[in-house]
Design a protein around this motif. Structure first.
Motif, PDB file in Angstrom:
ATOM      1  N   TRP A  74       0.837  -1.201   0.000  1.00 51.30           N
ATOM      2  CA  TRP A  74       0.000   0.000   0.000  1.00 51.30           C
ATOM      3  C   TRP A  74       0.869   1.247   0.000  1.00 51.30           C
ATOM      4  N   GLU A  75       0.389   2.272  -0.689  1.00 46.95           N
ATOM      5  CA  GLU A  75       0.962   3.608  -0.584  1.00 46.95           C
ATOM      6  C   GLU A  75      -0.208   4.535  -0.293  1.00 46.95           C
ATOM      7  N   GLY A  76      -0.241   5.089   0.925  1.00 48.13           N
ATOM      8  CA  GLY A  76      -1.413   5.833   1.360  1.00 48.13           C
ATOM      9  C   GLY A  76      -2.606   4.892   1.375  1.00 48.13           C
ATOM     10  N   ASN A  77      -3.721   5.315   0.769  1.00 50.24           N
ATOM     11  CA  ASN A  77      -4.915   4.481   0.696  1.00 50.24           C
ATOM     12  C   ASN A  77      -5.025   3.727  -0.616  1.00 50.24           C
ATOM     13  N   CYS A  78      -3.975   3.718  -1.416  1.00 54.09           N
ATOM     14  CA  CYS A  78      -4.030   3.060  -2.724  1.00 54.09           C
ATOM     15  C   CYS A  78      -3.229   1.764  -2.709  1.00 54.09           C
ATOM     16  N   LEU A  79      -3.874   0.704  -3.136  1.00 57.97           N
ATOM     17  CA  LEU A  79      -3.212  -0.589  -3.260  1.00 57.97           C
ATOM     18  C   LEU A  79      -2.202  -0.523  -4.402  1.00 57.97           C
ATOM     19  N   GLN A  80      -0.970  -0.948  -4.134  1.00 59.83           N
ATOM     20  CA  GLN A  80       0.078  -0.957  -5.149  1.00 59.83           C
ATOM     21  C   GLN A  80       0.246  -2.339  -5.765  1.00 59.83           C
ATOM     22  N   SER A  81       0.075  -3.382  -4.935  1.00 62.81           N
ATOM     23  CA  SER A  81       0.155  -4.751  -5.453  1.00 62.81           C
ATOM     24  C   SER A  81      -0.535  -5.698  -4.488  1.00 62.81           C
ATOM     25  N   ILE A  82      -0.943  -6.845  -5.028  1.00 55.92           N
ATOM     26  CA  ILE A  82      -1.559  -7.897  -4.213  1.00 55.92           C
ATOM     27  C   ILE A  82      -1.155  -9.246  -4.787  1.00 55.92           C
ATOM     28  N   ASP A  83      -0.888 -10.184  -3.891  1.00 51.37           N
ATOM     29  CA  ASP A  83      -0.642 -11.581  -4.257  1.00 51.37           C
ATOM     30  C   ASP A  83      -1.386 -12.409  -3.219  1.00 51.37           C
ATOM     31  N   SER A  84      -2.483 -13.039  -3.629  1.00 53.11           N
ATOM     32  CA  SER A  84      -3.377 -13.714  -2.700  1.00 53.11           C
ATOM     33  C   SER A  84      -3.713 -15.112  -3.195  1.00 53.11           C
ATOM     34  N   ARG A  85      -3.703 -16.070  -2.263  1.00 55.09           N
ATOM     35  CA  ARG A  85      -4.069 -17.453  -2.578  1.00 55.09           C
ATOM     36  C   ARG A  85      -5.013 -17.960  -1.499  1.00 55.09           C
ATOM     37  N   THR A  86      -6.083 -18.622  -1.941  1.00 53.17           N
ATOM     38  CA  THR A  86      -7.084 -19.154  -1.017  1.00 53.17           C
ATOM     39  C   THR A  86      -7.448 -20.567  -1.440  1.00 53.17           C
ATOM     40  N   ARG A  87      -7.537 -21.440  -0.462  1.00 54.33           N
ATOM     41  CA  ARG A  87      -8.026 -22.799  -0.695  1.00 54.33           C
ATOM     42  C   ARG A  87      -9.233 -22.998   0.211  1.00 54.33           C
ATOM     43  N   GLU A  88     -10.376 -23.227  -0.410  1.00 53.15           N
ATOM     44  CA  GLU A  88     -11.623 -23.473   0.310  1.00 53.15           C
ATOM     45  C   GLU A  88     -12.060 -24.879  -0.023  1.00 53.15           C
ATOM     46  N   ASN A  89     -11.952 -25.780   0.963  1.00 54.27           N
ATOM     47  CA  ASN A  89     -12.122 -27.209   0.729  1.00 54.27           C
ATOM     48  C   ASN A  89     -11.176 -27.615  -0.405  1.00 54.27           C
ATOM     49  N   LYS A  90     -11.660 -28.052  -1.544  1.00 53.31           N
ATOM     50  CA  LYS A  90     -10.761 -28.456  -2.636  1.00 53.31           C
ATOM     51  C   LYS A  90     -10.630 -27.392  -3.723  1.00 53.31           C
ATOM     52  N   ARG A  91     -11.330 -26.277  -3.568  1.00 52.08           N
ATOM     53  CA  ARG A  91     -11.309 -25.218  -4.577  1.00 52.08           C
ATOM     54  C   ARG A  91     -10.177 -24.234  -4.288  1.00 52.08           C
ATOM     55  N   GLU A  92      -9.358 -23.979  -5.302  1.00 51.07           N
ATOM     56  CA  GLU A  92      -8.255 -23.034  -5.151  1.00 51.07           C
ATOM     57  C   GLU A  92      -8.523 -21.768  -5.945  1.00 51.07           C
ATOM     58  N   LEU A  93      -8.296 -20.642  -5.287  1.00 49.72           N
ATOM     59  CA  LEU A  93      -8.470 -19.336  -5.908  1.00 49.72           C
ATOM     60  C   LEU A  93      -7.189 -18.534  -5.736  1.00 49.72           C
ATOM     61  N   TRP A  94      -6.907 -17.649  -6.666  1.00 47.59           N
ATOM     62  CA  TRP A  94      -5.754 -16.770  -6.534  1.00 47.59           C
ATOM     63  C   TRP A  94      -6.057 -15.441  -7.216  1.00 47.59           C
ATOM     64  N   VAL A  95      -5.390 -14.420  -6.730  1.00 43.58           N
ATOM     65  CA  VAL A  95      -5.510 -13.078  -7.300  1.00 43.58           C
ATOM     66  C   VAL A  95      -4.123 -12.438  -7.247  1.00 43.58           C
ATOM     67  N   LYS A  96      -3.722 -11.857  -8.366  1.00 46.46           N
ATOM     68  CA  LYS A  96      -2.483 -11.080  -8.421  1.00 46.46           C
ATOM     69  C   LYS A  96      -2.802  -9.756  -9.074  1.00 46.46           C
ATOM     70  N   GLY A  97      -2.197  -8.702  -8.578  1.00 51.95           N
ATOM     71  CA  GLY A  97      -2.441  -7.399  -9.163  1.00 51.95           C
ATOM     72  C   GLY A  97      -1.290  -6.457  -8.938  1.00 51.95           C
ATOM     73  N   GLN A  98      -1.207  -5.443  -9.817  1.00 51.30           N
ATOM     74  CA  GLN A  98      -0.129  -4.458  -9.762  1.00 51.30           C
ATOM     75  C   GLN A  98      -0.647  -3.117 -10.275  1.00 51.30           C
TER      76      GLN A  98
END
Length: 132
Positions: A84-108
């Motif tokens: 984060w820089e101030g209130n603005c997201l600069q990047s994200i790298d996220s991974r989630t596993r819910e039971n057998k389902r896998e989700l991911w998000v990447k951003g810049q």
């Protein structure tokens, strides 16, 4: 599954008291929450906020394991790193596993927008973006 939404919502709602990030102290800060379903602890949700060269880095890790009569009925694991820089997201790298389902998000953040990718494809968002 309404219970799952309540558990995740409670942990995420607790984080809402931490915002906005621009008021965070320059020292590292940590928040550790136990997650309960009735009288049973089913997991935890941890947040670590660290200054990083004029920005803030927020790391989040959640782990939930719900059992009914010793049989696992719900498993959830989430890890995310946000810059984060101030209130603005600069990047994200996220991974989630819910039971057998896998989700991911990447951003810049790039220029005047934010480029976001997940398993469904790529998206460009305008301006300053924030997570929950």
């Amino acid at each position: 599954m309404r219970r799952r939404e309540c558990l995740i919502g409670a942990a995420a709602g607790a984080l809402g008291t931490l915002w906005p990030l621009h008021v965070a102290a320059q020292a590292s800060r940590q928040w550790h929450f136990d997650v309960w379903l009735g009288d049973t602890q089913v997991g935890h949700h941890h947040f670590d906020l660290n200054p990083a060269g004029g920005q803030q880095e927020l790391r989040s890790e959640a782990d939930l394991n719900v059992k009914l009569f010793s049989v696992r009925v719900f498993r959830y694991h989430h890890e995310s790193t946000e810059q984060w820089e101030g209130n603005c997201l600069q990047s994200i790298d996220s991974r989630t596993r819910e039971n057998k389902r896998e989700l991911w998000v990447k951003g810049q953040r790039r220029g005047d927008g934010f480029e976001l990718s997940n398993r469904d494809g790529d998206t460009r968002l305008p301006g300053c973006v924030m997570t929950y």
